[in-house]
Write a protein that holds these residues in place. Structure first.
Motif, short mmCIF file in Angstrom:
data_model
loop_
_atom_site.label_atom_id
_atom_site.label_comp_id
_atom_site.label_asym_id
_atom_site.label_seq_id
_atom_site.Cartn_x
_atom_site.Cartn_y
_atom_site.Cartn_z
N GLU A 57 39.31 47.07 45.30
CA GLU A 57 40.32 47.12 44.26
C GLU A 57 41.30 45.96 44.41
N LYS A 58 41.87 45.53 43.28
CA LYS A 58 42.93 44.52 43.33
C LYS A 58 44.25 45.24 43.53
N ALA A 252 30.77 42.72 33.52
CA ALA A 252 30.35 42.93 34.90
C ALA A 252 30.72 41.74 35.77
N LEU A 253 30.53 40.53 35.24
CA LEU A 253 30.87 39.33 35.99
C LEU A 253 32.37 39.28 36.31
N LYS A 254 33.21 39.54 35.32
CA LYS A 254 34.65 39.51 35.53
C LYS A 254 35.10 40.62 36.48
N ALA A 255 34.53 41.81 36.32
CA ALA A 255 34.95 42.95 37.13
C ALA A 255 34.75 42.68 38.61
N VAL A 256 33.56 42.21 38.99
CA VAL A 256 33.25 41.97 40.39
C VAL A 256 33.87 40.65 40.86
N GLY A 257 33.75 39.62 40.04
CA GLY A 257 34.20 38.30 40.45
C GLY A 257 35.69 38.19 40.66
N GLU A 258 36.49 38.86 39.82
CA GLU A 258 37.94 38.73 39.94
C GLU A 258 38.46 39.41 41.20
N ILE A 259 37.72 40.36 41.74
CA ILE A 259 38.10 40.95 43.02
C ILE A 259 37.65 40.07 44.17
N ILE A 260 36.39 39.69 44.15
CA ILE A 260 35.82 39.00 45.32
C ILE A 260 36.32 37.57 45.45
N GLN A 261 36.79 36.96 44.34
CA GLN A 261 37.25 35.57 44.44
C GLN A 261 38.49 35.44 45.32
N ASP A 262 39.24 36.54 45.49
CA ASP A 262 40.42 36.47 46.35
C ASP A 262 40.06 36.29 47.81
N TYR A 263 38.80 36.50 48.16
CA TYR A 263 38.35 36.37 49.55
C TYR A 263 37.59 35.06 49.79
N ASP A 264 37.49 34.24 48.76
CA ASP A 264 36.79 32.95 48.86
C ASP A 264 37.82 31.84 48.72
N SER A 265 38.03 31.06 49.79
CA SER A 265 39.14 30.12 49.82
C SER A 265 38.98 28.96 48.85
N ASP A 266 37.75 28.44 48.65
CA ASP A 266 37.62 27.27 47.79
C ASP A 266 37.40 27.62 46.32
N ASP A 415 27.30 53.61 33.57
CA ASP A 415 27.97 54.74 34.21
C ASP A 415 29.48 54.54 34.32
N TYR A 416 29.96 53.33 34.06
CA TYR A 416 31.38 53.02 34.26
C TYR A 416 32.10 52.67 32.96
N VAL A 417 31.39 52.78 31.84
CA VAL A 417 32.01 52.46 30.56
C VAL A 417 32.97 53.57 30.17
N ASP A 418 34.21 53.20 29.91
CA ASP A 418 35.23 54.18 29.52
C ASP A 418 34.97 54.68 28.11
N SER A 426 37.08 50.18 32.53
CA SER A 426 35.65 50.11 32.86
C SER A 426 35.40 49.11 33.98
N MET A 427 36.05 47.95 33.91
CA MET A 427 35.86 46.92 34.92
C MET A 427 36.40 47.38 36.27
N ALA A 428 37.54 48.08 36.28
CA ALA A 428 38.11 48.54 37.54
C ALA A 428 37.21 49.57 38.20
N ARG A 429 36.65 50.48 37.40
CA ARG A 429 35.74 51.49 37.94
C ARG A 429 34.49 50.84 38.53
N LEU A 430 33.93 49.88 37.81
CA LEU A 430 32.71 49.21 38.28
C LEU A 430 32.98 48.48 39.58
N ALA A 431 34.04 47.69 39.64
CA ALA A 431 34.35 46.89 40.83
C ALA A 431 34.55 47.79 42.04
N LYS A 432 35.22 48.91 41.85
CA LYS A 432 35.51 49.80 42.97
C LYS A 432 34.24 50.31 43.62
N ASP A 433 33.26 50.72 42.82
CA ASP A 433 32.02 51.26 43.38
C ASP A 433 31.08 50.17 43.89
#
Length: 458
Positions: A57-58, A252-266, A415-418, A426-433
């Protein structure tokens, strides 16, 4: 460090106030505040904040550093700096203003509930005061798992003595060494002065740890461009984006990517297509930007822009082969296996796969490497093949070899579409799981190779 000096006749008296922002909310709420430290521009705060942390989660935090007029309210303070940042990132000061630097150190707390009570004394300390002796107090520093030291306790000041006896105090073992009784605790003795300055009277021993660089997370994206998705210009296509909302692929790309990009320095993410009509000499997998030498895009917005551009310029085709992109990332992961690099591959697909046997072989090989695979299924398919690759029930195997670790996480986007059409929810639910298993997968790789936590530079 190096805070602005807001006082006229002395230095600032800083305090840090932590604010948190709820998921999907723009409102900031105060979570807690440190003690006030008098007359210093380089404070080391003892009080800690304990928060629940969710990798998937963000969680936005804001740190306000201020000079309080009264301890009960920040409203009467001079604001030194504000630093809003998602958990998992580090940010310094305010852009365009030299406010100083906030240094944050976070560590997962152990379940230890032990407490320790101690009383200390000292003999023959150095005389630091001109008209008296010394006013000594003790400062305790805990040894962190990355080899750094953090202040964790201060005693009271004993006035005008070189042979102080401090009052007994009780402290949780979790605060002193996080439940690890083998960790070193450093104790320094300081002389207190009215102006806030402190001079060392004696310094205790401390261990010196030398560890390799911290783990860097690397994110790669592969998007299904095969003909089974339908023509992107048609509303029936899984790639179709109306003027009012993004396609399931983009969400799906934005949901996962916007969380995980905070852990990628470049913030540079290789992005590939699976698969479209391309020249015969094109590499497999095919970079979205058609640059085999540098397939990276700048940030998730860059990946999204490249994806939308590809939809306008390429023709969807087949077959749907997963193995080439898995082997591509595995080849990169195999170059550094000491724990300093970890790779996450996101595959977004409609579920049709043409190279199941080769994909299983690739996953078995990749399971011994520092990498994880996330598969998000879009569309109405049953996704039996994707469930098989997930390996939650039965570990993936190929030619008699079983995957060393479970490195695949599959979820169907539907399964995560509101129900109300709220795309943010929807994006927050998908990223969390979809991201929930990544920390445990990373730890499983480290533990099987006895790789210890890494040092972080301030």
């Amino acid at each position: 460090r190096n805070l602005l000096d807001m006082d006229t006749f002395s230095k600032s008296d800083p305090v840090v106030v932590l604010f948190v922002q709820g998921s999907g909310s723009s409102e900031w709420k105060e979570f807690g505040r440190t003690e006030v430290i008098d007359n210093t521009l380089n404070p080391d705060f003892v009080r800690k904040f304990v928060l629940d942390y969710y990798f998937e989660e963000k969680q936005n935090l804001r740190f306000d550093v201020g000079l309080l007029a009264m301890p009960s309210a920040l409203g009467g303070s001079n604001l030194l700096s504000i630093s809003p940042c998602p958990m998992g990132t580090r940010r310094r000061g305010v852009p365009g203003k030299r406010c100083g630097t906030i240094l944050l150190l976070a560590e997962e707390l152990s379940n230890c509930r032990d407490i320790v009570t101690m009383q200390l004394c000292a003999n023959k300390l150095d005389k630091k005061d001109f008209f008296g002796k010394s006013d000594p107090f003790l400062v305790f520093y805990r040894s962190n798992e990355d080899g750094t030291f953090t202040i964790c306790h201060k005693t009271e000041v004993v006035k005008n003595t070189l042979n102080p006896v401090w009052q007994p105090f009780t402290i949780p073992v979790r605060a002193l060494c996080n439940g690890d009784y083998d960790r070193t605790v450093k104790i320094d003795v300081y002389d207190w002065d009215r102006d806030g300055r402190q001079h060392p009277c004696a310094v205790g021993p401390a261990a010196s740890l030398t560890l390799p660089p911290r783990t860097q997370l690397n994110f790669t994206v592969a998007i299904d461009f095969t003909a089974s998705n339908g023509m992107p210009s048609q509303p029936t296509s899984l790639h179709y984006a109306s003027p009012y909302q993004l396609s399931a692929y983009a969400l799906a790309l934005k949901a996962v990517g916007e969380i995980i990009q905070d852990y990628d320095s470049d913030k540079l993410f290789p992005a590939y297509r699976l698969r479209a009509v391309v020249p015969l000499q094109a590499p497999v997998p095919v970079p979205q930007n058609n640059n085999a030498d540098n397939p990276s895009c700048a940030g998730i917005e860059g990946v999204l822009e490249s994806y939308l551009q590809s939809l306008r310029t390429v023709q969807l085709y087949g077959p749907t082969n997963f193995a080439p992109v898995i082997n591509q990332v595995a080849g990169t992961a195999a170059q550094v296996t000491d724990g300093s690099q970890y790779h996450v591959l996101l595959i977004i697909t409609d579920g049709v796969i043409s190279d199941m046997l080769q994909t299983k072989e690739a996953i078995v090989t990749a399971s011994a490497l520092p990498m994880s695979i996330i598969i998000v299924g879009v569309g109405p398919a049953e996704f039996e093949a994707m469930e098989e690759l997930d390996g939650d029930e039965v570990r993936v195997s190929s030619r008699g070899r079983y995957a060393e670790r479970d490195i695949v996480q599959f979820v169907p986007f539907r399964d995560y579409v509101d129900d109300s059409g709220n795309q943010v929810l929807s994006m927050a639910r998908l990223a969390k799981d979809v991201l929930a298993e990544i920390p445990e997968q990373l730890l499983s790789y480290m533990k099987t190779r006895d790789i210890k936590p890494r040092r972080t530079d301030p």
